[in-house]
Design a protein around this motif. Sequence first.
Motif, PDB file in Angstrom:
ATOM      1  N   ASP A 228       0.832  -1.211   0.000  1.00 21.31           N
ATOM      2  CA  ASP A 228       0.000   0.000   0.000  1.00 21.31           C
ATOM      3  C   ASP A 228       0.869   1.265   0.000  1.00 21.31           C
ATOM      4  O   ASP A 228       2.108   1.192  -0.017  1.00 21.31           O
ATOM      5  CB  ASP A 228      -1.005  -0.020   1.155  1.00 21.31           C
ATOM      6  CG  ASP A 228      -0.420   0.403   2.500  1.00 21.31           C
ATOM      7  OD1 ASP A 228       0.814   0.563   2.597  1.00 21.31           O
ATOM      8  OD2 ASP A 228      -1.203   0.569   3.453  1.00 21.31           O
ATOM      9  N   SER A 261      -1.076  -0.373  -4.422  1.00 17.06           N
ATOM     10  CA  SER A 261      -1.921   0.825  -4.438  1.00 17.06           C
ATOM     11  C   SER A 261      -1.645   1.628  -5.710  1.00 17.06           C
ATOM     12  O   SER A 261      -0.490   1.812  -6.110  1.00 17.06           O
ATOM     13  CB  SER A 261      -1.620   1.680  -3.204  1.00 17.06           C
ATOM     14  OG  SER A 261      -2.169   2.967  -3.349  1.00 17.06           O
ATOM     15  N   GLU A 262      -2.710   2.106  -6.355  1.00 17.00           N
ATOM     16  CA  GLU A 262      -2.532   2.844  -7.607  1.00 17.00           C
ATOM     17  C   GLU A 262      -1.672   4.093  -7.418  1.00 17.00           C
ATOM     18  O   GLU A 262      -1.036   4.573  -8.361  1.00 17.00           O
ATOM     19  CB  GLU A 262      -3.895   3.221  -8.194  1.00 17.00           C
ATOM     20  CG  GLU A 262      -4.748   4.114  -7.312  1.00 17.00           C
ATOM     21  CD  GLU A 262      -6.094   4.444  -7.953  1.00 17.00           C
ATOM     22  OE1 GLU A 262      -6.288   4.074  -9.123  1.00 17.00           O
ATOM     23  OE2 GLU A 262      -6.938   5.061  -7.269  1.00 17.00           O
ATOM     24  N   TYR A 361      -4.538  -1.564  -7.351  1.00 19.20           N
ATOM     25  CA  TYR A 361      -5.886  -1.624  -6.776  1.00 19.20           C
ATOM     26  C   TYR A 361      -6.301  -0.231  -6.318  1.00 19.20           C
ATOM     27  O   TYR A 361      -5.469   0.658  -6.091  1.00 19.20           O
ATOM     28  CB  TYR A 361      -5.934  -2.611  -5.614  1.00 19.20           C
ATOM     29  CG  TYR A 361      -5.177  -2.169  -4.389  1.00 19.20           C
ATOM     30  CD1 TYR A 361      -5.753  -1.333  -3.427  1.00 19.20           C
ATOM     31  CD2 TYR A 361      -3.864  -2.591  -4.168  1.00 19.20           C
ATOM     32  CE1 TYR A 361      -5.062  -0.917  -2.308  1.00 19.20           C
ATOM     33  CE2 TYR A 361      -3.163  -2.179  -3.043  1.00 19.20           C
ATOM     34  CZ  TYR A 361      -3.760  -1.338  -2.120  1.00 19.20           C
ATOM     35  OH  TYR A 361      -3.066  -0.927  -1.016  1.00 19.20           O
ATOM     36  N   LYS A 362      -7.609  -0.043  -6.146  1.00 12.85           N
ATOM     37  CA  LYS A 362      -8.142   1.251  -5.704  1.00 12.85           C
ATOM     38  C   LYS A 362      -8.574   1.235  -4.244  1.00 12.85           C
ATOM     39  O   LYS A 362      -8.343   2.185  -3.505  1.00 12.85           O
ATOM     40  CB  LYS A 362      -9.306   1.659  -6.604  1.00 12.85           C
ATOM     41  CG  LYS A 362      -8.885   1.940  -8.050  1.00 12.85           C
ATOM     42  CD  LYS A 362     -10.070   2.404  -8.895  1.00 12.85           C
ATOM     43  CE  LYS A 362      -9.620   2.739 -10.314  1.00 12.85           C
ATOM     44  NZ  LYS A 362     -10.737   3.200 -11.170  1.00 12.85           N
ATOM     45  N   THR A 363      -9.228   0.145  -3.836  1.00 10.74           N
ATOM     46  CA  THR A 363      -9.748   0.099  -2.462  1.00 10.74           C
ATOM     47  C   THR A 363      -9.300  -1.188  -1.776  1.00 10.74           C
ATOM     48  O   THR A 363      -8.959  -2.177  -2.430  1.00 10.74           O
ATOM     49  CB  THR A 363     -11.284   0.147  -2.437  1.00 10.74           C
ATOM     50  OG1 THR A 363     -11.799  -1.093  -2.959  1.00 10.74           O
ATOM     51  CG2 THR A 363     -11.817   1.310  -3.268  1.00 10.74           C
ATOM     52  N   HIS A 364      -9.349  -1.168  -0.448  1.00 14.00           N
ATOM     53  CA  HIS A 364      -8.999  -2.361   0.314  1.00 14.00           C
ATOM     54  C   HIS A 364      -9.980  -3.497   0.049  1.00 14.00           C
ATOM     55  O   HIS A 364      -9.599  -4.668   0.067  1.00 14.00           O
ATOM     56  CB  HIS A 364      -8.952  -2.041   1.811  1.00 14.00           C
ATOM     57  CG  HIS A 364      -7.825  -1.129   2.184  1.00 14.00           C
ATOM     58  ND1 HIS A 364      -7.700  -0.570   3.437  1.00 14.00           N
ATOM     59  CD2 HIS A 364      -6.774  -0.673   1.462  1.00 14.00           C
ATOM     60  CE1 HIS A 364      -6.612   0.191   3.485  1.00 14.00           C
ATOM     61  NE2 HIS A 364      -6.041   0.145   2.292  1.00 14.00           N
ATOM     62  N   GLN A 365     -11.225  -3.172  -0.207  1.00 15.62           N
ATOM     63  CA  GLN A 365     -12.205  -4.203  -0.509  1.00 15.62           C
ATOM     64  C   GLN A 365     -11.881  -4.878  -1.837  1.00 15.62           C
ATOM     65  O   GLN A 365     -12.104  -6.084  -2.003  1.00 15.62           O
ATOM     66  CB  GLN A 365     -13.617  -3.619  -0.547  1.00 15.62           C
ATOM     67  CG  GLN A 365     -14.722  -4.675  -0.656  1.00 15.62           C
ATOM     68  CD  GLN A 365     -14.700  -5.671   0.494  1.00 15.62           C
ATOM     69  OE1 GLN A 365     -14.550  -5.296   1.666  1.00 15.62           O
ATOM     70  NE2 GLN A 365     -14.811  -6.958   0.164  1.00 15.62           N
ATOM     71  N   ASP A 366     -11.331  -4.126  -2.789  1.00 18.11           N
ATOM     72  CA  ASP A 366     -10.901  -4.720  -4.058  1.00 18.11           C
ATOM     73  C   ASP A 366      -9.861  -5.807  -3.826  1.00 18.11           C
ATOM     74  O   ASP A 366      -9.865  -6.855  -4.501  1.00 18.11           O
ATOM     75  CB  ASP A 366     -10.309  -3.646  -4.983  1.00 18.11           C
ATOM     76  CG  ASP A 366     -11.367  -2.738  -5.584  1.00 18.11           C
ATOM     77  OD1 ASP A 366     -12.557  -3.092  -5.531  1.00 18.11           O
ATOM     78  OD2 ASP A 366     -11.006  -1.668  -6.108  1.00 18.11           O
ATOM     79  N   ASN A 386      -0.412   0.543   7.731  1.00 20.72           N
ATOM     80  CA  ASN A 386      -1.822   0.809   7.980  1.00 20.72           C
ATOM     81  C   ASN A 386      -2.412  -0.297   8.854  1.00 20.72           C
ATOM     82  O   ASN A 386      -2.574  -1.438   8.409  1.00 20.72           O
ATOM     83  CB  ASN A 386      -2.563   0.895   6.638  1.00 20.72           C
ATOM     84  CG  ASN A 386      -4.014   1.300   6.800  1.00 20.72           C
ATOM     85  OD1 ASN A 386      -4.698   0.875   7.723  1.00 20.72           O
ATOM     86  ND2 ASN A 386      -4.496   2.118   5.873  1.00 20.72           N
ATOM     87  N   LEU A 389      -5.621  -2.035   7.533  1.00 18.36           N
ATOM     88  CA  LEU A 389      -5.376  -2.989   6.447  1.00 18.36           C
ATOM     89  C   LEU A 389      -4.752  -4.270   6.979  1.00 18.36           C
ATOM     90  O   LEU A 389      -5.110  -5.373   6.555  1.00 18.36           O
ATOM     91  CB  LEU A 389      -4.487  -2.359   5.376  1.00 18.36           C
ATOM     92  CG  LEU A 389      -4.156  -3.250   4.168  1.00 18.36           C
ATOM     93  CD1 LEU A 389      -5.423  -3.750   3.489  1.00 18.36           C
ATOM     94  CD2 LEU A 389      -3.270  -2.494   3.172  1.00 18.36           C
ATOM     95  N   LYS A 392      -7.462  -6.302   8.498  1.00 16.80           N
ATOM     96  CA  LYS A 392      -8.349  -6.847   7.469  1.00 16.80           C
ATOM     97  C   LYS A 392      -7.732  -8.093   6.836  1.00 16.80           C
ATOM     98  O   LYS A 392      -8.398  -9.119   6.678  1.00 16.80           O
ATOM     99  CB  LYS A 392      -8.630  -5.793   6.402  1.00 16.80           C
ATOM    100  CG  LYS A 392      -9.666  -6.225   5.356  1.00 16.80           C
ATOM    101  CD  LYS A 392      -9.971  -5.084   4.400  1.00 16.80           C
ATOM    102  CE  LYS A 392     -11.073  -5.471   3.416  1.00 16.80           C
ATOM    103  NZ  LYS A 392     -12.366  -5.692   4.084  1.00 16.80           N
TER     104      LYS A 392
END
Length: 474
Positions: A228, A261-262, A361-366, A386, A389, A392
């Motif tokens: 990330d 992370s993008e 990726y854009k989001t943690h859910q992705d 983080n 994260l 998660k």
Amino acid sequence: MTTSFQNSPNDLQAISARQKLFFNKGLTRDVHYRILHLKRLKDVLLRYEEEICDALHRDFRKPAYETELSEFLIVLLELKSLIKNCKSWAKPRYVLPSLVNFPSLSKIYKEPFGNVLIIAPWNYPFQLVMAPLMSAIAAGNTAVVKPSELTPNTASVLEKIITEVFEPGYVDVVQGDAGVAKALLNLKWDYLFFTGSSRVGKIVYEAAAKHLTPVTLELGGKNPCIVDETAPLELTAKRIVWGKIVNAGQTCIAPDYLLVSENSKDQLLAALKTELQRALGPAPKESPDYARIINQSNFERLKGLIEDQQVVYGGDADASENYLAPTILDMGVLDPNIPLSELPEVLQQEIFGPILPVLSYKTHQDIQDWIEKYDKPLAVYLFSKNKALKNKVLNELSFGGGVINDVVSQFLNPRLPFGGVGKSGLGAYHGRHSFDTFSHQKSIVYKATWLDLNIRYAPYSKKLKFLKRFKKYF
């Protein structure tokens, strides 16, 4: 004692029968007998150290440093631990007795399973024979070892070592191809230990089921590595590159692909390229620190995975020596909605080589949605500061094991159990966990005779009310 597929299946049957006879003598139940052979094994291994390194280099150009670090040293440290702790680990262990058994004592006895079959892979052909074998011996078993036919020089050295240390019937080496493995699996064993692909693992499991034989399956999977925007990118790149180029990426716990992370992708790609240049130089093919792909079949498979993909680093190949350069692929932005079957092949199958696809990726859910497309991986790696994260990943994803802010190093701690979950494996080993893996835990209750409570005996009619009141103490 060695046999090969040129011998008849009756030879394998004879080896199996000899193993049973040897085990039934009861010699291996003596802990001192086990320790004597483990000490002898240590002495012989130290004498063969250079020959082991040379054999691995001849099999697939494995650098001596990698052999020492990832094969010989790991085996030697674990062997010393087994010698030191075998006696205490083998002792019966007292556990708290149950109140309903009062008065009594309870113990767990560690009992060897008996005749063990160990089928080893080619990627770490020395370590992944010796580590389970040593533990099987420490736990009091006899063993038949089937090394990989794809690393014949290492298999030959293993045979010499084992023959020098153990008498026939205690440990036997069986050389040969997949046909030999199949013939061995048709025999009845008391325990099966297999390291290799999930595809072959299913075959081993099916064979074990016919005899209800307990198994350990050390398999693999697509191990994600998440990076990330809070990760220190230069250090992150250094650690990822090391984990990916060791053994030319032919490691079951190597990072299989990156999820970045993008906001960090471009910087990380640049850092990965810089680190590869630093580690192997501008011409990795000339580096003495870079192994080769094990055979032409795997070389062609890997080469096919990078065709029609966006190669941003590497991609060079030489079929004459099964050389494939460390290769980074830019796979664009992940889309969790694309079915697994529609993804490029390099994102579908376990790579098991020096190819590193990178997705943003854009989001943690992705991240979670993407990883859950696949079967449960053997390892997950996360580079991040983080806390949300980290929680998660650790609490919502199922995987064999992993590391925060590094790769592969979970394997290096013998106090941690090593193994997969689901299609990435069944069972775990390393250190004391290995001793327990190869031991049946036999539960015994010693019931006293000086007191015999009448509450459990029939007739029951006047005892039910008392039992219901007593339940709260259970």
